[in-house]
Design an enzyme around this catalytic site. Structure first.
Site, PDB file in Angstrom:
ATOM      1  N   TRP A  21      62.047  -6.854  11.543  1.00 21.02           N
ATOM      2  CA  TRP A  21      62.498  -5.572  11.007  1.00 21.02           C
ATOM      3  C   TRP A  21      61.614  -4.459  11.569  1.00 21.02           C
ATOM      4  O   TRP A  21      60.394  -4.585  11.627  1.00 21.02           O
ATOM      5  CB  TRP A  21      62.406  -5.593   9.484  1.00 21.02           C
ATOM      6  N   ASP A  49      62.681 -14.666  10.809  1.00 26.72           N
ATOM      7  CA  ASP A  49      63.580 -13.946   9.911  1.00 26.72           C
ATOM      8  C   ASP A  49      64.070 -12.656  10.552  1.00 26.72           C
ATOM      9  O   ASP A  49      63.274 -11.886  11.106  1.00 26.72           O
ATOM     10  CB  ASP A  49      62.863 -13.608   8.599  1.00 26.72           C
ATOM     11  N   TYR A  54      69.307  -4.921  11.343  1.00 23.42           N
ATOM     12  CA  TYR A  54      68.102  -4.453  12.020  1.00 23.42           C
ATOM     13  C   TYR A  54      68.465  -3.927  13.406  1.00 23.42           C
ATOM     14  O   TYR A  54      69.014  -4.648  14.238  1.00 23.42           O
ATOM     15  CB  TYR A  54      67.071  -5.568  12.152  1.00 23.42           C
ATOM     16  N   LYS A 216      43.612   0.624   7.790  1.00 23.98           N
ATOM     17  CA  LYS A 216      43.549   1.587   8.902  1.00 23.98           C
ATOM     18  C   LYS A 216      43.871   3.016   8.478  1.00 23.98           C
ATOM     19  O   LYS A 216      43.551   3.963   9.199  1.00 23.98           O
ATOM     20  CB  LYS A 216      44.471   1.150  10.030  1.00 23.98           C
ATOM     21  N   GLN A 291      48.665  -9.086  17.071  1.00 28.17           N
ATOM     22  CA  GLN A 291      48.824  -8.973  15.624  1.00 28.17           C
ATOM     23  C   GLN A 291      49.397 -10.255  15.032  1.00 28.17           C
ATOM     24  O   GLN A 291      49.020 -10.674  13.936  1.00 28.17           O
ATOM     25  CB  GLN A 291      49.733  -7.787  15.289  1.00 28.17           C
TER      26      GLN A 291
END
Length: 334
Positions: A21, A49, A54, A216, A291
């Site tokens: 997403w 997923d 999206y 952050k 990430q």
């Protein structure tokens, strides 16, 4: 990578789930998206997923391309139906029989697969009888196009009604996909107890609160350039509720907790949702491969009672807990 059963079923999924997403087909280039999927696979993630809505179906296509060549039986692919797609005509959204049966075929084509492991109602459709919706899902399962059925952001009463119909139809409704994080706990008082009773797991989205729990975003500081909070394609609108100085100040108090455990704040946030036994998996997204690899390291991290208490003390009363916040649109979006 650790694995958990999805609901009261025999299906095991990776407790870290890769989701696309706001990234694939939108925020990041396709080659970076493919690299992120590869990083997920390398980290032991087997569960992916997505949803037809999206990037208006583009995210499914990017994921399908990225997974091309993988052994299908070794991965679990989840997608969803409800939000508008295509030209957004009167039947291009919702959970009517027409929309479900047309949408599953489009999703399978874009994902380059004959079936999805989990097909999810992306919200509750107040304009379609739930009996019609569940019968359509049952037909999708019997046609071999989906193995299990799930929902997203359904409240306790809706879960109970859906589970009863699924049982009568001989299919398995095994999961709910809600927002859940240290800052958003609206499912704890009603949805989770009901789900535990019914044999339904949570597969949660936004465990890092749209990035706020990474630390952050600093109180009183400019928003980081290129961050989700500055993305006008959709990211900024989803994160703004968390960007108050009070919340951001409390989040900074989580840093010493993460430091004591030798993990990042993002890993702490993901491990926190996984500490709930009704959570089968936490969905993590990424705009770059690094990430994914980092978030995946939250798998297997154990937070003892003293750590959980420190987290509660840091967040205090700032967490949203109102069960009425689990809500679907009264009318189908267009």
């Amino acid at each position: 990578m650790e694995f958990r059963y999805l609901g009261n079923s025999g299906l095991k999924i990776s407790e870290i789930i890769y989701g696309n997403w706001l990234t694939h087909g939108s925020q990041v280039e396709n080659d970076v998206a493919a690299q992120s999927v590869r990083a997920a696979l390398d980290a032991g993630i087997t569960t992916f997923d997505t949803a037809d809505a999206y990037a208006n179906t583009a995210a499914e296509s990017v994921l399908g391309d990225a997974l091309k060549g993988e052994r299908r039986a070794s991965i679990e692919i989840f997608t969803k139906v409800y939000w508008p797609t295509g030209p957004k005509g009167p039947n291009d959204s919702g959970l009517s029989r027409k929309h479900i049966l047309e949408s599953i075929d489009g999703s399978l084509s874009r994902l380059r697969t004959d079936y999805v492991d989990l097909y999810q109602a992306h919200r509750f459709d107040h304009e379609t009888p739930i009996e019609e919706t569940m019968q359509a899902f049952a037909d999708v399962v019997r046609a071999g196009k989906a193995l299990y059925i799930g929902v997203s952001e359904w409240n306790a009463d809706q879960l109970r009604a859906g589970r009863a119909l699924a049982r009568d139809l001989g299919i398995q409704l095994v999961s709910n996909q809600p927002q859940y994080s240290m800052l958003w706990r609206v499912i704890e008082s009603e949805v989770i107890p009901t789900s535990e009773e019914l044999g339904i797991s949570q597969i949660v989205w936004s465990p890092v609160a749209q990035g706020v729990l990474t630390g952050k975003y600093k109180p009183g500081a400019e928003l980081p350039a290129g961050s989700r909070a500055t993305d006008e394609k959709g990211g900024a609108s989803t994160i703004k509720g968390f960007l108050t100085d009070e919340v951001l100040t409390s989040v900074q108090e989580l840093q010493p907790i993460a430091d004591d455990l030798g993990i990042t704040m993002a890993q702490l946030a993901v491990a926190w949702v996984l500490a709930n036994p009704n959570v089968a998996g936490a969905i993590v997204g990424a705009s770059k491969p690094e990430q994914v690899a980092s978030n995946a390291q939250a798998s297997g991290v154990t937070l003892d009672a003293s750590v959980l208490a420190r987290i509660d003390d840091a967040i205090g009363d700032l967490a949203e807990r109102d069960p009425a916040k689990t809500v679907s649109p009264e009318k189908r979006p267009s």
